[in-house]
Write a protein that holds these residues in place. Structure first.
Motif, PDB file in Angstrom:
ATOM      1  N   ALA B 131       0.844  -1.204   0.000  1.00 26.89           N
ATOM      2  CA  ALA B 131       0.000   0.000   0.000  1.00 26.89           C
ATOM      3  C   ALA B 131       0.878   1.252   0.000  1.00 26.89           C
ATOM      4  O   ALA B 131       0.556   2.249  -0.660  1.00 26.89           O
ATOM      5  N   ALA B 134       2.151   1.605  -3.535  1.00 27.92           N
ATOM      6  CA  ALA B 134       1.066   1.995  -4.443  1.00 27.92           C
ATOM      7  C   ALA B 134       0.724   3.470  -4.240  1.00 27.92           C
ATOM      8  O   ALA B 134       0.486   4.209  -5.203  1.00 27.92           O
ATOM      9  N   HIS B 135       0.689   3.889  -2.977  1.00 31.45           N
ATOM     10  CA  HIS B 135       0.368   5.279  -2.665  1.00 31.45           C
ATOM     11  C   HIS B 135       1.460   6.216  -3.201  1.00 31.45           C
ATOM     12  O   HIS B 135       1.149   7.222  -3.867  1.00 31.45           O
ATOM     13  N   LYS B 138       1.818   5.963  -7.090  1.00 30.58           N
ATOM     14  CA  LYS B 138       0.562   6.194  -7.808  1.00 30.58           C
ATOM     15  C   LYS B 138       0.235   5.062  -8.785  1.00 30.58           C
ATOM     16  O   LYS B 138      -0.023   5.303  -9.979  1.00 30.58           O
ATOM     17  N   VAL B 139       0.255   3.854  -8.296  1.00 38.09           N
ATOM     18  CA  VAL B 139      -0.178   2.710  -9.102  1.00 38.09           C
ATOM     19  C   VAL B 139      -1.243   1.951  -8.300  1.00 38.09           C
ATOM     20  O   VAL B 139      -1.393   2.149  -7.094  1.00 38.09           O
ATOM     21  N   ALA B 140      -1.966   1.064  -8.988  1.00 40.09           N
ATOM     22  CA  ALA B 140      -2.976   0.269  -8.297  1.00 40.09           C
ATOM     23  C   ALA B 140      -2.298  -0.745  -7.382  1.00 40.09           C
ATOM     24  O   ALA B 140      -1.202  -1.233  -7.675  1.00 40.09           O
ATOM     25  N   LEU B 141      -2.952  -1.064  -6.288  1.00 40.32           N
ATOM     26  CA  LEU B 141      -2.416  -2.045  -5.356  1.00 40.32           C
ATOM     27  C   LEU B 141      -2.162  -3.376  -6.066  1.00 40.32           C
ATOM     28  O   LEU B 141      -1.149  -4.041  -5.831  1.00 40.32           O
ATOM     29  N   GLU B 142      -3.067  -3.755  -6.965  1.00 42.74           N
ATOM     30  CA  GLU B 142      -2.910  -5.031  -7.668  1.00 42.74           C
ATOM     31  C   GLU B 142      -1.652  -5.041  -8.531  1.00 42.74           C
ATOM     32  O   GLU B 142      -1.047  -6.100  -8.732  1.00 42.74           O
TER      33      GLU B 142
ATOM     34  N   SER D  29      -7.920  -4.281  -0.972  1.00 42.63           N
ATOM     35  CA  SER D  29      -7.671  -3.372  -2.076  1.00 42.63           C
ATOM     36  C   SER D  29      -8.783  -2.321  -2.179  1.00 42.63           C
ATOM     37  O   SER D  29      -8.518  -1.162  -2.513  1.00 42.63           O
ATOM     38  N   PHE D  32      -8.118   0.439   0.150  1.00 36.59           N
ATOM     39  CA  PHE D  32      -7.098   1.324  -0.434  1.00 36.59           C
ATOM     40  C   PHE D  32      -7.739   2.286  -1.432  1.00 36.59           C
ATOM     41  O   PHE D  32      -7.444   3.484  -1.447  1.00 36.59           O
ATOM     42  N   LYS D  79      -8.365   2.832 -13.372  1.00 37.54           N
ATOM     43  CA  LYS D  79      -6.958   2.570 -13.044  1.00 37.54           C
ATOM     44  C   LYS D  79      -6.814   1.795 -11.733  1.00 37.54           C
ATOM     45  O   LYS D  79      -6.019   0.862 -11.640  1.00 37.54           O
ATOM     46  N   TYR D  80      -7.583   2.174 -10.709  1.00 37.34           N
ATOM     47  CA  TYR D  80      -7.342   1.620  -9.369  1.00 37.34           C
ATOM     48  C   TYR D  80      -8.229   0.438  -8.994  1.00 37.34           C
ATOM     49  O   TYR D  80      -7.995  -0.212  -7.991  1.00 37.34           O
ATOM     50  N   ARG D  82     -10.473  -3.180 -10.423  1.00 35.41           N
ATOM     51  CA  ARG D  82     -10.364  -4.237 -11.424  1.00 35.41           C
ATOM     52  C   ARG D  82     -11.476  -4.150 -12.456  1.00 35.41           C
ATOM     53  O   ARG D  82     -11.510  -4.963 -13.385  1.00 35.41           O
TER      54      ARG D  82
END
Ligand code: NI
Ligand code: NI
Ligand code: NI
Ligand code: NI
Ligand code: NI
Ligand code: NI
Ligand code: NI
Ligand code: NI
Ligand code: NI
Ligand code: NI
Ligand code: NI
Ligand code: NI
Lengths: 157, 157, 157, 157, 157, 157
Positions: B131, B134-135, B138-142, D29, D32, D79-80, D82
């Motif tokens: 997390a 990701a924070h 600036k990307v998705a957690l997945e 997720s 988040f 983006k964040y 699925r």
């Protein structure tokens, strides 16, 4: 499940409730797990929506199994879900005695479960029979249940 | 919570489940209570939506704690919630043994929890590490989890 | 329920939790069952939304009763719901001691419950009194509670 | 959010509701994602438990935003989360006019929001102020609200 | 559904949301209805637990369909559910463009959906492929997804 | 509500859906609000459990009303709930035509609603009639419905 396996004569028994909270597994995957657990002989599997810390919408998985099969199901949960621990407890149950009879209807024969507990008697058309008819004859499930009900005599008849 | 505090070697233990139904407390206040209970060392806190008498949408608060801390948490619930009584029971747990290792990724190092129970092995990237990445990036957690997964070797490697 | 019946002096007791999963009963009928169970003296009745096999949105009925009344409530559930079995367990409870006092407000007198557990003290305006005022005087329930609160002195006063 | 930014004079406006059903994303997720969306200026973000095909317990994510920011939030969701698609609609709103005043209490000063709509007036102690006091002085949030309420005069006073 | 039917090139479209509140239909029957609606070509069907008057735990059935098929689905709902009315509205959607590619894994080939929206790119292993492998090879679904992820190159590779 | 007021001949109309998210109101108070809104003539009132920011379990209140009564119900919501704003939208509805007939049963006469939409016909025993019988004669609601069903002839008879 064959109907003959569902015949039950005792009025009380015990059952094991196993539970786990899942916030790191997807709904897709939980649907898959339900199949795995039912295939393995769980008596019941159900999901409860819960709300966990850090704003996480999550799911509590609950499993009712034969107490003698505890370790088998603990292992299945640890293998097929993301949880790293499960909790469990033994519950008492009071259950009705069940018999099946066949009822003729305009849609064809349907099994009806007759459940008794002392003087309490309940008759329930079998879901699978009714769903098959409803599917094949393109009618609502309730329409089939209503037709079965029309043909039902009271248990004492 | 430091990771070292999470190392667990035993395979089973007991846990106390404390519950209360709340129909006279707001959601704002229940969110506050969750913080209080987690700060006090509850193992888990979760909310279940329930439906009480007189058309009341309500919340069941559930708390998993160390059985030795029962009175401490009973007092916290009676002080911080509107309930005038709580119910509790002791549950058995089966839990996986856990170890942590560090995995290098293109985003930087991430801790991975390796949980084992006999021959069952599961690897889980630590949420807090992922997390944070990701924070900050600036990307998705997945996307972070997928990158960690790419770098994971099987436990036996 | 008369207020005098609610006076409680003990600090702990036991309660029986009886539960059943219902996927073959309508919401209309479950609302009817809640009334039957409350009329029969259940301490609490509540519904939890669950998700059962075969894509069935279902309801878990939970019932808290005096352990001495187990068979009475098992029979009521088997008679009035569609389930053919119920599960139950005994829970411990920690409960606050309760007393009632009357508080004068601009809306008229309102009973306030004073609950204590060691040094923890909570005051709660009685719902039925406040709801009656809110209904008759066409004000929000919160407005009545706020007026009662303004008149409340601390328990030690 | 500074209180001055919350001052609202108009009585109606429009808001965009964006929604997506998520069955392939974990609760961790989604927690988040809620942070990401609130940080980006969403007016409200909330989760609803739903039940999707194939026995999947899932979550509907709902987002209320300024209609002028639609594309920004569509992109954040794609983006964040699925999901591969989001749906949206414009809603009308009726809103109360809001002002803030400061109320002295035995715990210290607390802001109170005074909301009006024609002759309807509501006073609400600010959550953040009360939560800070409750946290620092180790009292229940309700105890702080009750103290603020005791000090509140009617808006017309 | 064949994958070729899922290829989508447009970035926005409209969808019809049809809803009904059901308090007089069982969960068993609602599970049956979900099948009927999916077989008839509904884009999505989902259930939301709601709480209706008279203490009724109930279910909101939601249906997303092609707007041109409104009357067909209205009729299916009126025929197969107990409701005597349904409500509907047209929603806008923003959707990602989708393509499928095949990825070789140690479990065998798996289709991966590549969804794009401007510069946003997401890759998702197909659930049906992964579930078939997990079922046949008796591994957790997540283990299959992790293996697919290991084999995934970035879309630009 | 008198049955004569429920006679409906049109096949489609519009309805206004008003909603508000409530995280600062208790379940007790929301149960009170449901009564206020139904007394005022709302067509339907229902609650959905939601999960709002800051770990708040909350409730979405939904209200279906005649579009001509929008301002009346907006004012009731702003007065009786804690919200400071409500959102609304107009929905289309398709509705079945309804007639009532009386059916003689061994329990006494019961009204049955006959709903039609083209060739679709559904018969529904009136809840209030059946509940009154079940309550007075101490039988399960389903037993009354089953008896009514036995007496029902097809609408074309
Ligand atoms: Ni976790
Ligand atoms: Ni047979
Ligand atoms: Ni109460
Ligand atoms: Ni380390
Ligand atoms: Ni069944
Ligand atoms: Ni008195
Ligand atoms: Ni999917
Ligand atoms: Ni100020
Ligand atoms: Ni009805
Ligand atoms: Ni292919
Ligand atoms: Ni608030
Ligand atoms: Ni009549």
């Amino acid at each position: 499940k064959k109907l003959s396996n569902q015949l039950v004569n005792c009025k009380s028994d015990t059952v094991l409730l196993i539970e786990a909270n899942l916030d790191d597994q997807t709904g897709e995957s939980l649907g898959f797990v339900m199949d795995v657990l039912l295939d393995a002989g769980a008596l019941d599997v159900f999901f409860t929506p819960i709300h966990m810390k850090k704003n996480r919408p999550a799911t509590k998985l609950s499993l009712l199994v034969n107490p003698a099969e505890r370790e088998k199901f603990v292992r299945l949960l640890l293998k097929y879900t993301r949880t790293i621990g499960v909790r469990y407890q033994t519950l008492q149950r009071s259950i009705m005695q069940r018999q099946f009879r066949s009822v003729a209807t305009t849609f064809g024969p349907v099994h009806v479960k007759v459940a008794t507990y002392g003087d309490i008697v309940k008759q329930t058309p079998e879901y699978e029979d009714c769903a098959k008819i409803a599917h094949e004859q393109k009618v609502a499930l309730e329409e089939v249940y209503q037709e079965v009900t029309r043909q039902l005599t009271r248990p004492s008849d």
